[in-house]
Design a protein around this motif. Sequence first.
Motif, PDB file in Angstrom:
ATOM      1  N   ASP A 194       0.817  -1.214   0.000  1.00 58.07           N
ATOM      2  CA  ASP A 194       0.000   0.000   0.000  1.00 58.07           C
ATOM      3  C   ASP A 194       0.852   1.266   0.000  1.00 58.07           C
ATOM      4  OD1 ASP A 194      -2.326  -1.506   0.069  1.00 58.07           O
ATOM      5  OD2 ASP A 194      -2.407  -1.520   2.259  1.00 58.07           O
ATOM      6  N   LEU A 195       2.154   1.106   0.131  1.00 64.96           N
ATOM      7  CA  LEU A 195       3.051   2.261   0.183  1.00 64.96           C
ATOM      8  C   LEU A 195       3.649   2.604  -1.177  1.00 64.96           C
ATOM      9  CD1 LEU A 195       4.827   1.371   3.530  1.00 64.96           C
ATOM     10  CD2 LEU A 195       3.519   3.470   3.115  1.00 64.96           C
ATOM     11  N   LYS A 196       3.036   2.141  -2.238  1.00 69.97           N
ATOM     12  CA  LYS A 196       3.539   2.416  -3.576  1.00 69.97           C
ATOM     13  C   LYS A 196       3.717   3.915  -3.804  1.00 69.97           C
ATOM     14  CE  LYS A 196       2.535   1.693  -8.484  1.00 69.97           C
ATOM     15  NZ  LYS A 196       1.587   1.109  -9.478  1.00 69.97           N
ATOM     16  N   GLY A 197       4.933   4.284  -4.204  1.00 67.18           N
ATOM     17  CA  GLY A 197       5.232   5.682  -4.481  1.00 67.18           C
ATOM     18  C   GLY A 197       5.400   6.544  -3.244  1.00 67.18           C
ATOM     19  N   LYS A 198       5.471   5.922  -2.071  1.00 70.21           N
ATOM     20  CA  LYS A 198       5.556   6.678  -0.820  1.00 70.21           C
ATOM     21  C   LYS A 198       6.879   6.410  -0.097  1.00 70.21           C
ATOM     22  CE  LYS A 198       0.563   6.991  -0.046  1.00 70.21           C
ATOM     23  NZ  LYS A 198       0.187   6.549  -1.381  1.00 70.21           N
ATOM     24  N   ARG A 199       7.103   7.181   0.970  1.00 71.85           N
ATOM     25  CA  ARG A 199       8.327   7.086   1.757  1.00 71.85           C
ATOM     26  C   ARG A 199       8.089   6.255   3.022  1.00 71.85           C
ATOM     27  NH1 ARG A 199      12.197  11.310   1.338  1.00 71.85           N
ATOM     28  NH2 ARG A 199      12.107  11.690   3.588  1.00 71.85           N
ATOM     29  N   GLN A 244      12.467  -6.972   1.162  1.00 77.24           N
ATOM     30  CA  GLN A 244      11.097  -7.087   0.675  1.00 77.24           C
ATOM     31  C   GLN A 244      10.872  -6.194  -0.547  1.00 77.24           C
ATOM     32  OE1 GLN A 244       8.442  -9.141   1.822  1.00 77.24           O
ATOM     33  NE2 GLN A 244      10.237 -10.117   2.739  1.00 77.24           N
ATOM     34  N   VAL A 245      11.405  -4.985  -0.492  1.00 74.08           N
ATOM     35  CA  VAL A 245      11.270  -4.056  -1.613  1.00 74.08           C
ATOM     36  C   VAL A 245      11.925  -4.625  -2.858  1.00 74.08           C
ATOM     37  CG1 VAL A 245      11.999  -1.805  -2.498  1.00 74.08           C
ATOM     38  CG2 VAL A 245      11.022  -1.983  -0.200  1.00 74.08           C
ATOM     39  N   LYS A 246      13.110  -5.205  -2.692  1.00 72.43           N
ATOM     40  CA  LYS A 246      13.842  -5.750  -3.826  1.00 72.43           C
ATOM     41  C   LYS A 246      13.182  -7.016  -4.375  1.00 72.43           C
ATOM     42  CE  LYS A 246      18.462  -7.335  -5.175  1.00 72.43           C
ATOM     43  NZ  LYS A 246      19.865  -7.532  -4.723  1.00 72.43           N
ATOM     44  N   GLN A 247      12.818  -7.930  -3.482  1.00 76.32           N
ATOM     45  CA  GLN A 247      12.264  -9.216  -3.903  1.00 76.32           C
ATOM     46  C   GLN A 247      10.901  -9.063  -4.567  1.00 76.32           C
ATOM     47  OE1 GLN A 247      12.256 -11.729  -0.429  1.00 76.32           O
ATOM     48  NE2 GLN A 247      14.485 -11.612  -0.174  1.00 76.32           N
ATOM     49  N   ASN A 248      10.121  -8.091  -4.089  1.00 73.43           N
ATOM     50  CA  ASN A 248       8.757  -7.915  -4.616  1.00 73.43           C
ATOM     51  C   ASN A 248       8.635  -6.729  -5.561  1.00 73.43           C
ATOM     52  OD1 ASN A 248       7.259 -10.040  -2.961  1.00 73.43           O
ATOM     53  ND2 ASN A 248       8.260  -8.868  -1.354  1.00 73.43           N
ATOM     54  N   ASN A 249       9.788  -6.138  -5.892  1.00 72.51           N
ATOM     55  CA  ASN A 249       9.821  -5.015  -6.841  1.00 72.51           C
ATOM     56  C   ASN A 249       8.831  -3.918  -6.438  1.00 72.51           C
ATOM     57  OD1 ASN A 249      10.824  -3.714  -9.135  1.00 72.51           O
ATOM     58  ND2 ASN A 249       9.194  -4.519 -10.439  1.00 72.51           N
ATOM     59  N   LEU A 250       8.896  -3.535  -5.167  1.00 75.82           N
ATOM     60  CA  LEU A 250       7.973  -2.532  -4.649  1.00 75.82           C
ATOM     61  C   LEU A 250       8.501  -1.122  -4.910  1.00 75.82           C
ATOM     62  CD1 LEU A 250       7.166  -4.186  -1.186  1.00 75.82           C
ATOM     63  CD2 LEU A 250       5.794  -4.264  -3.271  1.00 75.82           C
TER      64      LEU A 250
END
Length: 277
Positions: free
Chosen positions: A152-157, A173-179
């Motif tokens: 839910d934090l797409k494009g957010k800090r 998590q960001v890297k593995q799920n390409n967030l």
Amino acid sequence: MTATHTGARRNLHRTVAVALTVLAVAAGCAKEDTGGSAGGVDLVRAGKLVTCTHLPYPPFQSKDASGKVVGFDVALVDLVAAKLGVTQEIVDTPFEGIKSGQDLNTGKCDIAAAGMTITDARKQVLAFSDPYFDATQALVVPTGKPIKTLADLKGKRLGVQGETTGEEYVRNQVKQNNLDIEVVSYKDLGSEQQALATGQIEAAVGDLPVWNDYIKNNPGKVTVPTGFDTGEKYGFALRKDGDPDLLRTVNEVLKQARTDGTYDTIYTKWIGPKPAA
């Protein structure tokens, strides 16, 4: 008086002066050597068990209204100090120096207690006690924000405390799920919490007990929509090649505290009711 006698006297004076200088230096060195032994273990400072930590990190260690450092970790290390017949002295130092083993290796402290997770990487440079706390990570958001998961934090800090397992978990998590999340690292917990409170970040990730303590002291400000069971366990750290008797003593004290109920009492005071086994 002959020149020979005068020279002899000068040599004698010079010899005495040199001897006094050597004694003075030796005395100075003796004053600087403040190490000692207690309970059969070597300590960096006589009569003290010196603990490195990184403040603030409540409820594990933080300053109370009087400026005294208190908390869950502090109370447990006090038990070790009592076993050795000394008192605990706390040194506030950056977490990087603790995690790398530098503070212990350079004699800044005997033990590190900083709500620190035991990891294989850290075991390469530190000797850890038996685990004393099971930890989990938590996603924290301002009350009313429609954020339930990392996605839910797409494009957010998203804020994290630097050099921690929380930061490591989030970046993985960001890297593995390409967030599409901007991960912002803060030097300490206080800075991360301030950033969340002032809207500099949309959410934060950190150890659940720490954020539970924040929620208790700041009711209605933030909520924890989800947690991450990362299987983390905290341990006290000692010098990798340090005195094995100190490590043995720490483990014996932890075991005894769990057996006689002291651990449960300290846990309830600083963390809250213990979860069911």
